[in-house]
Design an enzyme around this catalytic site. Sequence first.
Site, short mmCIF file in Angstrom:
data_model
loop_
_atom_site.label_atom_id
_atom_site.label_comp_id
_atom_site.label_asym_id
_atom_site.label_seq_id
_atom_site.Cartn_x
_atom_site.Cartn_y
_atom_site.Cartn_z
N GLY A 1 -8.36 9.07 -10.71
CA GLY A 1 -9.36 8.42 -11.42
C GLY A 1 -10.82 9.08 -11.59
N ILE B 1 -5.69 7.46 -11.29
CA ILE B 1 -5.32 6.67 -9.88
C ILE B 1 -5.96 7.12 -8.91
CG2 ILE B 1 -3.64 5.85 -8.34
CD1 ILE B 1 -1.68 5.34 -10.63
N CYS B 2 -6.85 6.37 -8.23
CA CYS B 2 -7.75 6.87 -7.09
C CYS B 2 -8.35 7.90 -7.33
CB CYS B 2 -6.94 6.89 -5.95
SG CYS B 2 -7.57 7.04 -4.13
N GLN B 3 -8.17 9.21 -6.47
CA GLN B 3 -8.80 10.43 -6.78
C GLN B 3 -8.48 10.97 -8.02
OE1 GLN B 3 -7.05 13.55 -4.85
NE2 GLN B 3 -9.04 14.54 -4.35
#
Length: 355
Positions: free
Chosen positions: A151, A147-149
């Site tokens: 990811g 998720i986000c960073q």
Amino acid sequence: MIPVQIRPDLAAKELLEFNQKLGQGLQNLGNIDEISTGATPTEVIYREDKLALHRYISPFGEASNPIPLIIVYALVNRPYMADLQQDRSLVRGILNAGQDVYLIDWGYPDRADRCLTMDDYINGYIDRCVDVVRRRHGVEQVNVLGICQGGAFSLCYASMHADKVKNLITMVTPVDFQTPGDLLSRWVRDIDVDLLVNTMGNVSGDLMNWMFLSLKPFRLMGQKYLDMVNQLDNEVQARNFLRMEKWIFDSPDQVGETFRQFIKDFYQNNRLIKGEVQLGAHKVSLKNVTMPVLNIYAQQDHLVPPPASIALKGYVGTDDYSELDFPGGHIGIYVSGRSQKTVPPAIGEWLDRRK
């Protein structure tokens, strides 16, 4: 003719209704005690330093997919966003889709952690969590959802440990950090990160938070609190509002050395897509991401604009690449009613086709 006409009787009526809602809202706020977060029960199966690896206990029975899924959250904010409340839970939706779900909670770093590097996080913590889950299930590979960073971290991990990752899902994940229209990137590229980290050690979570809010100041620091009055007169909606506020301002500090490398390598030099990120003895090449990839992005994401995520397609080494776009923003993709109906089922179906 006066361009704006205000009828005194209607203005008085509107003002009276506003004050009534405000009064009821203040009464509701006085009745609300501690705001709970996290809707799904978990068990901690592994701890290391401040990290805790959670396994969610599914209310829907045993998972139908034998390959467990590990969620890698960002270092920014807290991971309970993925399981905020019962009717706003990405985790619960994925459990309902027949997956066995684990999540890495990084905890709250302090000064003792300031020298941890991205190599420590990715080739250390994440790799050991993956090994714990592999041994627990007796499998060679696991599914990973970043998720986000988290990811971006997951992409790095998958490129260096492709033999341990069966399928990779990235959600609102930046890949090209210098696409046009990326306001956060434009700001960050001019930061003297050495001066910041050398001065502060760890970077304050509050400082990070105010930077994110400043990207949309009128909406996130003005209009939202005017709209709040329309929610506080309903106690359930008031609790939901406060729960989201709690998450927004629950911001761990950022580990200094990891922050330094992430800003320099990813934002300022865009090294992820150039194959130039060095983590310990490993060089990260997205061409080594050869497992199936599902890339999920949000159409109105102001933190990770769609072009920053969609760029992934041109750099990974897999032929099994899929995208899922969601008509919402960076947070709405986890908590909106529409996302609950579409995103978790799509993740479950995509994984089930690749058992």
